[in-house]
Design an enzyme around this catalytic site. Structure first.
Site, PDB file in Angstrom:
ATOM      1  N   GLY A   1       0.834  -1.197   0.000  1.00 18.96           N
ATOM      2  CA  GLY A   1       0.000   0.000   0.000  1.00 18.96           C
ATOM      3  C   GLY A   1       0.867   1.245   0.000  1.00 18.96           C
TER       4      GLY A   1
ATOM      5  N   GLN B   1       2.914   9.983   1.416  1.00 27.92           N
ATOM      6  CA  GLN B   1       4.222   9.323   1.451  1.00 27.92           C
ATOM      7  C   GLN B   1       5.118   9.730   0.289  1.00 27.92           C
ATOM      8  OE1 GLN B   1       2.386   5.211   2.144  1.00 27.92           O
ATOM      9  NE2 GLN B   1       4.296   5.077   3.293  1.00 27.92           N
TER      10      GLN B   1
ATOM     11  N   HIS C   1      -4.459   1.282   7.481  1.00 35.44           N
ATOM     12  CA  HIS C   1      -3.096   1.834   7.560  1.00 35.44           C
ATOM     13  C   HIS C   1      -2.951   3.011   6.586  1.00 35.44           C
ATOM     14  CE1 HIS C   1       1.445   1.219   7.787  1.00 35.44           C
ATOM     15  NE2 HIS C   1       1.318   1.991   6.731  1.00 35.44           N
ATOM     16  N   GLU C   2      -3.449   2.835   5.364  1.00 32.82           N
ATOM     17  CA  GLU C   2      -3.326   3.908   4.365  1.00 32.82           C
ATOM     18  C   GLU C   2      -4.203   5.107   4.741  1.00 32.82           C
ATOM     19  OE1 GLU C   2      -0.833   3.562   2.612  1.00 32.82           O
ATOM     20  OE2 GLU C   2      -0.649   1.421   2.993  1.00 32.82           O
TER      21      GLU C   2
ATOM     22  N   HIS D   1      -2.451   7.328   7.074  1.00 32.39           N
ATOM     23  CA  HIS D   1      -1.494   8.229   6.407  1.00 32.39           C
ATOM     24  C   HIS D   1      -2.188   9.518   5.949  1.00 32.39           C
ATOM     25  CE1 HIS D   1       2.276   6.089   6.192  1.00 32.39           C
ATOM     26  NE2 HIS D   1       1.719   5.014   5.689  1.00 32.39           N
TER      27      HIS D   1
ATOM     28  N   CYS E   1       5.754  -0.366   7.274  1.00 34.56           N
ATOM     29  CA  CYS E   1       5.397   0.824   6.496  1.00 34.56           C
ATOM     30  C   CYS E   1       6.608   1.212   5.649  1.00 34.56           C
ATOM     31  CB  CYS E   1       5.037   1.958   7.452  1.00 34.56           C
ATOM     32  SG  CYS E   1       4.607   3.496   6.609  1.00 34.56           S
ATOM     33  N   LEU E   2       6.346   1.578   4.393  1.00 34.98           N
ATOM     34  CA  LEU E   2       7.444   1.980   3.510  1.00 34.98           C
ATOM     35  C   LEU E   2       8.129   3.247   4.015  1.00 34.98           C
ATOM     36  CD1 LEU E   2       5.814   1.277   0.025  1.00 34.98           C
ATOM     37  CD2 LEU E   2       7.562  -0.083   1.197  1.00 34.98           C
TER      38      LEU E   2
HETATM   39 NI    NI Z   1       2.608   3.136   5.645  1.00 40.96          NI
END
Ligand code: NI
Length: 169
Positions: A45, A50, A134-135, A138, A92-93
């Site tokens: 995701g 991000q 989660h997204e 963000h 998480c990225l």
């Molecule tokens: Ni994330």
């Protein structure tokens, strides 16, 4: 085009993104870039903040590209129903190298619009439900680490600061 993914500590990750009202070329390019960036990372995701864009858009694919039909692009998403509970390891990225077990509802129903602005209604459970939530976090300036408390949060924050000081973040 791949876009650089911002890491924990970047201001752009901490602000509330604004709703999309223009479905023109810029949005289409952003979404294509986000899909490419998510798969290249690789991740399941990616939310627009991000990549430094304060718009309410995320892309998700819990199959990591194994099943093309699992790709979701959601604009202006909202959770309208949630049920049950799960507590699973999350990453998480924007926090590479860190994971933590996070408690979240097990099933969610989302509404929003697709990349053309057509209303969509999505249901997710398990991993997919977790990715969606989660997204969405963000888009409200929150990362999984912000859902942790006490020592579990401090350990991650301290390690990130150490990496920052060493110029490795
Ligand atoms: Ni994330």
């Amino acid at each position: 085009m791949l876009r650089p993914i911002l890491r924990y500590g970047a201001d752009a990750l901490q602000i509330t993104a604004r709703p999309v009202d223009d479905f023109g070329t810029d949005l289409q390019t952003l979404i294509d870039d986000m899909i490419e960036t998510m798969y290249a990372a690789p991740g399941v995701g990616l939310a627009a903040p991000q990549v430094g864009v304060a718009l309410r858009v995320f892309v998700a694919d819990p199959s990591s590209g194994r099943s093309a039909s699992d790709l979701v692009v959601l604009v202006n998403p909202e959770i309208v129903e949630q049920e049950g509970a799960q507590r699973e390891e999350e990453g998480c990225l924007s926090l590479p190298g860190f994971t933590a077990r996070i408690a979240r509802p097990a099933q969610v129903v989302l509404t929003g619009v697709d990349r053309e602005g057509t209303p969509v209604h999505l249901e997710g459970e398990g991993l997919q439900a977790r990715v969606f939530q989660h997204e969405l976090d963000h888009l409200d300036g929150s990362l999984f680490v912000d859902r942790l408390q006490g020592i579990r949060r401090d350990v991650i924050v301290r390690r990130v600061r150490k990496l920052q000081r060493a110029g490795k973040w």
